[in-house]
Every structure is written in C-alpha cells, then in structure tokens.
Design an enzyme around this catalytic site. Sequence first.
Site, PDB file in Angstrom:
ATOM      1  CG  ASP A  38      -8.909  12.525  24.970  1.00 46.03           C
ATOM      2  OD1 ASP A  38      -7.992  12.700  23.917  1.00 46.03           O
ATOM      3  OD2 ASP A  38     -10.381  13.387  24.129  1.00 46.03           O
ATOM      4  CG  HIS A  96      -3.094  13.885  23.280  1.00 45.96           C
ATOM      5  ND1 HIS A  96      -2.698  12.742  22.684  1.00 45.96           N
ATOM      6  CD2 HIS A  96      -4.221  13.714  23.187  1.00 45.96           C
ATOM      7  CE1 HIS A  96      -3.528  11.576  21.711  1.00 45.96           C
ATOM      8  NE2 HIS A  96      -5.025  12.398  22.655  1.00 45.96           N
ATOM      9  CE1 TYR A 103      -4.749  19.438  18.107  1.00 45.34           C
ATOM     10  CE2 TYR A 103      -5.874  17.548  16.613  1.00 45.34           C
ATOM     11  CZ  TYR A 103      -4.716  18.150  17.702  1.00 45.34           C
ATOM     12  OH  TYR A 103      -4.010  16.625  18.058  1.00 45.34           O
ATOM     13  NE  ARG A 110      -3.956   8.148  17.995  1.00 38.74           N
ATOM     14  CZ  ARG A 110      -4.921   9.431  18.980  1.00 38.74           C
ATOM     15  NH1 ARG A 110      -3.797  10.599  18.307  1.00 38.74           N
ATOM     16  NH2 ARG A 110      -5.647   9.357  18.915  1.00 38.74           N
ATOM     17  CG  HIS A 160      -5.549   8.524  24.655  1.00 36.52           C
ATOM     18  ND1 HIS A 160      -5.453   7.915  23.999  1.00 36.52           N
ATOM     19  CD2 HIS A 160      -6.658   9.628  24.156  1.00 36.52           C
ATOM     20  CE1 HIS A 160      -5.440   8.503  22.672  1.00 36.52           C
ATOM     21  NE2 HIS A 160      -5.839   9.550  23.070  1.00 36.52           N
ATOM     22  CG  HIS A 212     -12.508   8.329  22.106  1.00 33.11           C
ATOM     23  ND1 HIS A 212     -11.263   9.043  23.115  1.00 33.11           N
ATOM     24  CD2 HIS A 212     -11.948   9.487  21.036  1.00 33.11           C
ATOM     25  CE1 HIS A 212     -10.600   9.681  22.678  1.00 33.11           C
ATOM     26  NE2 HIS A 212     -10.816  10.117  21.203  1.00 33.11           N
TER      27      HIS A 212
END
Length: 296
Positions: free
Chosen positions: A251, A33, A49, A124, A31, A183
């Site tokens: 993450d 990005h 954001y 997702r 996971h 999470h």
Amino acid sequence: MNLNKAPLCQAPDRVLRRPDLLLPPGATDCHAHICGPESSFPYFSGRIYTPPDALLPDYFNLLTHLGVERAVLVQPSIYGTDNRAMLAALKTFPKKLRGVAVVDSTIADAEIEALHQAGVRGLRCNIVDLADATGQLPMAMLRSLAQRIAPFGWHLEFLMHVDAFPQLQKDFHDFPVEIVIGHFGYVKAGLGIANAGFQNLCAMMREGRAWVKFTGTYRISEQAAPPYSDVNPFAEALIKANPQQIVWGTDWPHVMVKGLMPNDADLCDLLGNWIQEPALLKQILVSNPERLYDFK
C-alpha cells in the site's frame, strides 16, 4: 505545487530497513501507487488529498530492501481516469510490473486492448463513492463493464467497505469476472469478523469468486502502531476461507495515513504473524499473484 485545497498528506517513512521475515524468490507487492512527478503528471482537480511525489526509483529501492521482485501498480484516485503516470512506470519494467487501471465506463474496446498490451490486468472501482443513496451497488454498470473485460482475463478491484453490503454474495452472483477487494475487506476491526458483509466475502472466497488483498492493515486497525493485532482475526478467517485467493501488498506510499506512519519493514513483518508455513507464504506472495496478474 497547486494543492487545489486538497490537503497535503504525509510522506512514507523514508528509513529503509530489511524485514526480519525472509520473503521467497519471486515475491510480489500487489498494491502500490506511483504519484508524480506532479510537474509531469498533474493531479485530478477533484481529488481529496495531495500526496508528496512518490516515484518509481524510490519505490524500487524500497522493494530491494524488502526482498520483493515484482509489483502491481494500482491507479490512485488523485489521477481519476488519467492512467499516464502508471502506464509510464509499466513501460519501464514490463516483465516485473503489472497494472490496475481506472477508466470511464464508456471506454472504447480499442483502449482496453491498448491497456492490456501495456500490462494492465484489472480495473479499479471506488465503491465508497459509487454506492447510490439507497446503499445499493450500481450492478448494471459494473456487470456491463465486467462483460467487456472478461475476454482479456481481467478482474474488477473494489475499494469498498464490505460490512456495508450484507448481501455481497447475492449481489455478485454469476458475475462475469472475479472480484478483488483490498484492505482485508475494509472492515473496521472493531466490527469483528461475524458481520454479514465479511462473512459473505469469505463465502465468495471459498467459491473461488473473490480475492482479498492483505493491504492497509493500519486502515482498519483501531491500534496506533504495529503489530495491529486486532486485525489478526480477519487475516486468520480469510486464510481459512481460501489461501489460494489471497495476495499481499505494501500500500506504498500509504496515502492519507493520519496517525503514525509505519515503516514498511514492520508492515512486511506482519506477514510472519499470520503465515508461519513457508509453502503458504510462497503461495500468497508468488503463485497467487502469478495467476491473478498474468506474470510470465
């Protein structure tokens, strides 16, 4: 950069350290990005954001220090359904990278095929935003989408607070594909492991129908800094439920962290608090990702 009134979030800790925990060969970050460059891949105007650029060379440098060999890139919300930044990254290292995309529910079958060829192995869905006013899941849409991706062996990954769905097991009864939830179930640690949604998730794991990502510990902990010990009961319960249905991820670049930004080496070392057996560590970091993301 045009912030479009979306607040700029802090960058990840750029200090590169090796964790104390020695990861097994083939370890996989499931996971992360890629964000930017914004000049080449403009961000979605409806985002909430704005991240600093978090680019593939920086990410791979981090993985080298952590001892991670493969990775799964997950489409961030800043791009909406524009997967171009992620797909460009997948093309760079096709054997080491897999992807999880975000698409419109009306996506054409030919585009699903193209995404599969590019290395995408799941979709997702942001359930935090998709739940309707009654708190119900849009099951008709989700089931239709799942039926279309099932022939490819894909899964649906959900960003959702499982405590908000106390009938999760019933909602996903006979669902066409496996589901993945990040999470630790996205339950605030203060709610404890006894809440119905989390227990439903554990039941689905025991049945082999749900996966959980050990990611974003700082997103559910009520503690400001590692080791986030209040998350330990969640990790222990999930491992007890079914260690064959667990994967781990950094993450990175830790978007929208509003408190202290943790160092990735410290986050990696959290695994040692939850997993002491080398065979189990290898299963969660190597074997499980191979099965879920079709690494050859």
